[in-house]
Design a protein around this motif. Structure first.
Motif, PDB file in Angstrom:
ATOM      1  N   ASN A 246       0.835  -1.197   0.000  1.00 11.83           N
ATOM      2  CA  ASN A 246       0.000   0.000   0.000  1.00 11.83           C
ATOM      3  C   ASN A 246       0.874   1.254   0.000  1.00 11.83           C
ATOM      4  O   ASN A 246       1.036   1.906   1.045  1.00 11.83           O
ATOM      5  CB  ASN A 246      -0.941   0.007   1.208  1.00 11.83           C
ATOM      6  N   PRO A 247       1.441   1.624  -1.144  1.00  8.09           N
ATOM      7  CA  PRO A 247       2.350   2.771  -1.167  1.00  8.09           C
ATOM      8  C   PRO A 247       1.608   4.102  -1.066  1.00  8.09           C
ATOM      9  O   PRO A 247       0.422   4.204  -1.392  1.00  8.09           O
ATOM     10  CB  PRO A 247       3.032   2.636  -2.531  1.00  8.09           C
ATOM     11  N   VAL A 248       2.321   5.123  -0.606  1.00  4.08           N
ATOM     12  CA  VAL A 248       1.824   6.490  -0.595  1.00  4.08           C
ATOM     13  C   VAL A 248       2.569   7.264  -1.680  1.00  4.08           C
ATOM     14  O   VAL A 248       3.801   7.252  -1.720  1.00  4.08           O
ATOM     15  CB  VAL A 248       2.030   7.152   0.775  1.00  4.08           C
ATOM     16  N   ALA A 249       1.798   7.910  -2.577  1.00  3.14           N
ATOM     17  CA  ALA A 249       2.404   8.617  -3.707  1.00  3.14           C
ATOM     18  C   ALA A 249       2.059  10.101  -3.641  1.00  3.14           C
ATOM     19  O   ALA A 249       1.027  10.495  -3.077  1.00  3.14           O
ATOM     20  CB  ALA A 249       1.920   8.018  -5.026  1.00  3.14           C
ATOM     21  N   LYS A 250       2.926  10.911  -4.234  1.00  7.45           N
ATOM     22  CA  LYS A 250       2.694  12.350  -4.326  1.00  7.45           C
ATOM     23  C   LYS A 250       3.293  12.843  -5.639  1.00  7.45           C
ATOM     24  O   LYS A 250       4.437  12.542  -5.965  1.00  7.45           O
ATOM     25  CB  LYS A 250       3.334  13.083  -3.155  1.00  7.45           C
ATOM     26  N   PHE A 251       2.492  13.598  -6.431  1.00  7.68           N
ATOM     27  CA  PHE A 251       2.960  14.105  -7.710  1.00  7.68           C
ATOM     28  C   PHE A 251       2.702  15.608  -7.784  1.00  7.68           C
ATOM     29  O   PHE A 251       1.734  16.109  -7.204  1.00  7.68           O
ATOM     30  CB  PHE A 251       2.265  13.380  -8.866  1.00  7.68           C
ATOM     31  N   TYR A 252       3.556  16.288  -8.538  1.00  2.04           N
ATOM     32  CA  TYR A 252       3.546  17.744  -8.518  1.00  2.04           C
ATOM     33  C   TYR A 252       3.147  18.365  -9.847  1.00  2.04           C
ATOM     34  O   TYR A 252       3.333  19.568 -10.061  1.00  2.04           O
ATOM     35  CB  TYR A 252       4.919  18.267  -8.086  1.00  2.04           C
ATOM     36  N   SER A 253       2.596  17.577 -10.760  1.00  4.58           N
ATOM     37  CA  SER A 253       2.057  18.127 -11.999  1.00  4.58           C
ATOM     38  C   SER A 253       0.745  17.435 -12.314  1.00  4.58           C
ATOM     39  O   SER A 253       0.563  16.241 -12.022  1.00  4.58           O
ATOM     40  CB  SER A 253       3.050  17.935 -13.159  1.00  4.58           C
ATOM     41  N   ALA A 254      -0.186  18.185 -12.891  1.00  2.00           N
ATOM     42  CA  ALA A 254      -1.520  17.660 -13.167  1.00  2.00           C
ATOM     43  C   ALA A 254      -1.485  16.717 -14.368  1.00  2.00           C
ATOM     44  O   ALA A 254      -0.593  16.774 -15.216  1.00  2.00           O
ATOM     45  CB  ALA A 254      -2.487  18.810 -13.420  1.00  2.00           C
ATOM     46  N   GLY A 255      -2.463  15.821 -14.421  1.00  2.00           N
ATOM     47  CA  GLY A 255      -2.584  14.896 -15.549  1.00  2.00           C
ATOM     48  C   GLY A 255      -2.947  13.501 -15.092  1.00  2.00           C
ATOM     49  O   GLY A 255      -3.077  13.225 -13.897  1.00  2.00           O
ATOM     50  N   LYS A 256      -3.118  12.623 -16.067  1.00  2.00           N
ATOM     51  CA  LYS A 256      -3.468  11.230 -15.777  1.00  2.00           C
ATOM     52  C   LYS A 256      -2.217  10.376 -15.713  1.00  2.00           C
ATOM     53  O   LYS A 256      -1.354  10.452 -16.583  1.00  2.00           O
ATOM     54  CB  LYS A 256      -4.407  10.668 -16.843  1.00  2.00           C
ATOM     55  N   ILE A 257      -2.115   9.559 -14.667  1.00  2.00           N
ATOM     56  CA  ILE A 257      -0.983   8.652 -14.471  1.00  2.00           C
ATOM     57  C   ILE A 257      -1.493   7.223 -14.578  1.00  2.00           C
ATOM     58  O   ILE A 257      -2.485   6.856 -13.927  1.00  2.00           O
ATOM     59  CB  ILE A 257      -0.322   8.890 -13.106  1.00  2.00           C
ATOM     60  N   ASP A 258      -0.856   6.435 -15.409  1.00  2.00           N
ATOM     61  CA  ASP A 258      -1.186   5.014 -15.527  1.00  2.00           C
ATOM     62  C   ASP A 258      -0.511   4.248 -14.395  1.00  2.00           C
ATOM     63  O   ASP A 258       0.690   4.386 -14.174  1.00  2.00           O
ATOM     64  CB  ASP A 258      -0.727   4.468 -16.884  1.00  2.00           C
ATOM     65  N   VAL A 259      -1.284   3.455 -13.676  1.00  2.00           N
ATOM     66  CA  VAL A 259      -0.781   2.734 -12.506  1.00  2.00           C
ATOM     67  C   VAL A 259      -0.853   1.237 -12.790  1.00  2.00           C
ATOM     68  O   VAL A 259      -1.928   0.715 -13.097  1.00  2.00           O
ATOM     69  CB  VAL A 259      -1.603   3.068 -11.248  1.00  2.00           C
ATOM     70  N   TYR A 260       0.286   0.563 -12.699  1.00  2.00           N
ATOM     71  CA  TYR A 260       0.362  -0.873 -12.946  1.00  2.00           C
ATOM     72  C   TYR A 260       0.820  -1.578 -11.664  1.00  2.00           C
ATOM     73  O   TYR A 260       1.756  -1.128 -11.001  1.00  2.00           O
ATOM     74  CB  TYR A 260       1.362  -1.191 -14.063  1.00  2.00           C
ATOM     75  N   LEU A 261       0.143  -2.665 -11.339  1.00  2.00           N
ATOM     76  CA  LEU A 261       0.540  -3.482 -10.188  1.00  2.00           C
ATOM     77  C   LEU A 261       0.776  -4.911 -10.651  1.00  2.00           C
ATOM     78  O   LEU A 261      -0.093  -5.505 -11.304  1.00  2.00           O
ATOM     79  CB  LEU A 261      -0.545  -3.473  -9.113  1.00  2.00           C
ATOM     80  N   THR A 262       1.954  -5.448 -10.318  1.00  2.00           N
ATOM     81  CA  THR A 262       2.261  -6.850 -10.567  1.00  2.00           C
ATOM     82  C   THR A 262       2.515  -7.524  -9.226  1.00  2.00           C
ATOM     83  O   THR A 262       3.308  -7.032  -8.417  1.00  2.00           O
ATOM     84  CB  THR A 262       3.491  -7.011 -11.471  1.00  2.00           C
ATOM     85  N   VAL A 263       1.823  -8.629  -8.987  1.00  2.00           N
ATOM     86  CA  VAL A 263       1.957  -9.376  -7.738  1.00  2.00           C
ATOM     87  C   VAL A 263       2.533 -10.751  -8.049  1.00  2.00           C
ATOM     88  O   VAL A 263       2.012 -11.466  -8.913  1.00  2.00           O
ATOM     89  CB  VAL A 263       0.596  -9.529  -7.023  1.00  2.00           C
ATOM     90  N   TYR A 264       3.627 -11.108  -7.356  1.00  2.00           N
ATOM     91  CA  TYR A 264       4.213 -12.444  -7.465  1.00  2.00           C
ATOM     92  C   TYR A 264       3.870 -13.228  -6.204  1.00  2.00           C
ATOM     93  O   TYR A 264       3.903 -12.682  -5.097  1.00  2.00           O
ATOM     94  CB  TYR A 264       5.736 -12.362  -7.593  1.00  2.00           C
TER      95      TYR A 264
END
Length: 544
Positions: A246-264
Motif C-alpha cells: 500500500n504505497p503512498v504517492a505524491k505528484f507535482y504536476s496535473a494529468g493522468k498517471i497510468d498505474v500498474y501493479l504486478t503481484v508475485y
C-alpha cells in the motif's frame, strides 16, 4: 542400464541448477522494467527453507502418474512359467487408488494417473505399492532400495511443487536386489489448485497537485506470501514505482498517471492489474450557488383530507441542499436561495419565474467570472415536449400560473451570458432529460434526475446526491461525479425501469446513463481507459 540412470540423474541436476540461475536473473530484471513492457512468462522458484504462509485455496487436485514398470527378475517362476501381472496401489493422504494392467508382461508403459481431490494443505503423504497378481497369493514387488522395505513413500510439498522421500525426489526407484521380486518403477507427481492468483490495484485514484494519496493493493489465491511491484507511467514513460503493498504517492504536476501493479506469489506465479491516478490542479476558485424550490401549487387545492402538497417535498429537498452547502463552508453571500411559496430560514426570496431569471442573469452574472464555479439546482414538477424541450414548474402556491415554467431553451439563453470556469446544473423533475440537449456545452456539467421520457420520484435523486457531498472530510473529498454516482446507484438500484438519471459533461448534447448502476467516467470508446472527452471526466474532478 546403470550408466543410463547415472546420466539421467546428472542431467536432471544440471538442468535444475541452470533453471534456478535463470529464475534469479529473471526476477532481478523484472524489478527494473515496467509491467507494461513485461512479457508474461510463467516461472517457478523453489524457495526451499523459507517459512511459507498458508491459506485455503479452495479445491485442489494432486496427480500421480505411473509412467513405466519393469520386472528385473521373473516374478512368476516355475510352475507358472509366465511373466508379471502388475497391479499398482497408490495411497494419497489416506485414500487408495489401484489399477491392474495387462497380464504376462515384465515391462510395461501404463501412463496411468491416480487423481485425488483435496482442500488445500501444504504437504501430502503418498505411497506406491507394486503387486504381481497370482492365482493363490499376490506378491509385493520390491521397488525400494532399502533392505526390508518394498513399497515407496514420499511427501509432496504443494507450495514448492516437488517431493522428497525414498526416491530422492527423482521419480525413479528400483529394489535393492535382496528383497524379492526385484522391480523398477518410474512416476511423476504434480498438483493443480482451482483458485489462481489474482491481483487488484484498487482505484481509480484522484488527488490534487502535491497531495499525498495512498494506493491499496490486494491479492487472492496463489501461494502467499506475495511480493508487490507498482509502476507509475505518464505519457508512456515510467516516472516512479514502489515495492510495498500500500504505497503512498505524491505528484507535482496535473494529468493522468497510468498505474500498474504486478503481484508475485511464493512459487513465482504472477498476475497484474491496471488503474489510473488523476492529479488535479489545486483549486483557487470563487464558488456560487443558486437553489430553486419549485412546484405547481396543485397540492394546495387537493380535495383529499390532509393531503401533503408536492411543493412541500421540493421545499424540503432544496432546504437540504442549502444546508449541505452551508455545512461545506459556503456563506449566505455566495448562495441565492429561492425557498418556495414562502421565505424559509436562509432564503432570499420566494420562487417565481422572474426571480429564477433574476438569480441567474443578474445576481449570478454580477459575481461569476472565468475563475468561478457556479452551481444551479431546481426542483419541481416537469414535462417534456418534443418541439420545445423539457420544462420545470416554478410557481409553488399559485396553481393557475401555468405560464411560470422554465423551459430548457430559454434557460440556455440565460446561461449564455454567464462567465465561469465550470457550470453545474442539476434538475430534479419528471422528464427532465430534455434539459441536457439544450444546456450541454463546454465546461458544463448537466445532471438530471431522469431522462426525457420517465418519471422522477420526489427525493430519490437529490437526497443521495447531496448526502454524498455531506461526507466530505479530511480523508474523503467527494466530487460532483461521486455525488451523481451515489444518486444513480440509489435510483437504479431500486427502480431501474422507472427512473433513469443522466449526466453530460463533454458537450456532446447526449446524456450518459441507463437502467443499470453506472460508473464515471464513461468508457465510451471501450478501450478500458478513461480519457478526457468521455462523460464524467469533468464531473469527477470538480468539487463543491
Amino acid at each position: 542400464m546403470v550408466l543410463i540412470n547415472y546420466l539421467m540423474i546428472k542431467r536432471n541436476i544440471i538442468f535444475k541448477k541452470l533453471f534456478a540461475i535463470w529464475t534469479i536473473l529473471f526476477l532481478l530484471v523484472a524489478s527494473f522494467i515496467s509491467s507494461s513492457n513485461a512479457v508474461k512468462i510463467k516461472t517457478f522458484s523453489k524457495n526451499i527453507g523459507k517459512d511459507i504462509v498458508t491459506n485455503t485455496l479452495g479445491d485442489c487436485k494432486i496427480f500421480v502418474k505411473i509412467k513405466e514398470i519393469k520386472a528385473l527378475e521373473n516374478p512368476d517362476p516355475w510352475p507358472w512359467a509366465a511373466a508379471a501381472d502388475f497391479k499398482v496401489m497408490v495411497n494419497i493422504d489416506g485414500s487408495t487408488y489401484s489399477k491392474s494392467f495387462e497380464s504376462d508382461k515384465n515391462h510395461i508403459y501404463p501412463n496411468w494417473v491416480a487423481t485425488h481431490s483435496f482442500e488445500y494443505k501444504e504437504k501430502m503423504s503418498i505411497s506406491i505399492k507394486l503387486i504381481d497378481r497370482d492365482p493363490d497369493t499376490d506378491d509385493v514387488c520390491d521397488i525400494n532400495p532399502r533392505v526390508g522395505v518394498k513399497s515407496c513413500s514420499v511427501v509432496y510439498n504443494v507450495n514448492e511443487g516437488s517431493w522428497s522421500g525414498d526416491d530422492g525426489g527423482t521419480g525413479h526407484l528400483k529394489g535393492d536386489g535382496k528383497d524379492k521380486p526385484q522391480c523398477e518403477i518410474w512416476f511423476e507427481i504434480w498438483d493443480e489448485c482451482s483458485d489462481k492468483l489474482k491481483a487488484d490495484a484498487g482505484g481509480p485514484y484522484r488527488a490534487k497537485v502535491g497531495e499525498e494519496v495512498q494506493l491499496h493493493g490486494s491479492a487472492t489465491g496463489g501461494y502467499p506470501p506475495y511480493r508487490w511491484y507498482w509502476s507509475f507511467c505518464k505519457n508512456g514513460k515510467k516516472i516512479g514505482g514502489a515495492n510495498v503493498q500500500n504505497p503512498v504517492a505524491k505528484f507535482y504536476s496535473a494529468g493522468k498517471i497510468d498505474v500498474y501493479l504486478t503481484v508475485y506469489d511464493d512459487k513465482g506465479n504472477y498476475d497484474d492489474d491496471y488503474t489510473t491516478l488523476t492529479i488535479f490542479e489545486k483549486e483557487k476558485k470563487n464558488k456560487y450557488v443558486v437553489l430553486v424550490s419549485g412546484g405547481d401549487g396543485l397540492g394546495d387545492i387537493s380535495w383529499w383530507p390532509n393531503d401533503r402538497a408536492d411543493d412541500e417535498d421540493f421545499e424540503e429537498e432544496t432546504q437540504y441542499a442549502y444546508e449541505t452547502f452551508r455545512n461545506l463552508g459556503y456563506s449566505d453571500d455566495n448562495i441565492y436561495y429561492l425557498s418556495g411559496k414562502s421565505i424559509k430560514n436562509g432564503g432570499d426570496a420566494v420562487t417565481t419565474k422572474d426571480n429564477v431569471k433574476y438569480a441567474i442573469t443578474k445576481w449570478l452574472k454580477s459575481r461569476s467570472d472565468e475563475n468561478s464555479d457556479v452551481f444551479i439546482f431546481i426542483a419541481g414538477h416537469g414535462a417534456y415536449f418534443p418541439k420545445f424541450g423539457s420544462v420545470v414548474a416554478v410557481y409553488p402556491g399559485r396553481p393557475w400560473n401555468i405560464w411560470e415554467v422554465v423551459m430548457s431553451k430559454e434557460m440556455a439563453l440565460w446561461l449564455s451570458d454567464l462567465k465561469y470556469s465550470t457550470c453545474i446544473v442539476v434538475i430534479e423533475a419528471c422528464q427532465s432529460g430534455g434539459f441536457i440537449s439544450d444546456l450541454s456545452g463546454r465546461n458544463r456539467i448537466i445532471m438530471t434526475a431522469t431522462d426525457e421520457f420517465s418519471l422522477a420520484y420526489c427525493g430519490s435523486f437529490p437526497y443521495p446526491f447531496f448526502g454524498e457531498l455531506r461526507k466530505t472530510s479530511d480523508t474523503y473529498k467527494p466530487s460532483y461525479g461521486d455525488a451523481w454516482m451515489a444518486a444513480d446507484k440509489r435510483v437504479d438500484g431500486s427502480s431501474p425501469d422507472e427512473q433513469n438519471p443522466l449526466i453530460d459533461d463533454n458537450g456532446d448534447r447526449g446524456g450518459y446513463g441507463d437502467g443499470n448502476v453506472n460508473l464515471l467516467p464513461n468508457d465510451k470508446d471501450g478501450d478500458g481507459e478513461y480519457d478526457p472527452g468521455e462523460d464524467g471526466w469533468l464531473a469527477i474532478q470538480t468539487f463543491p
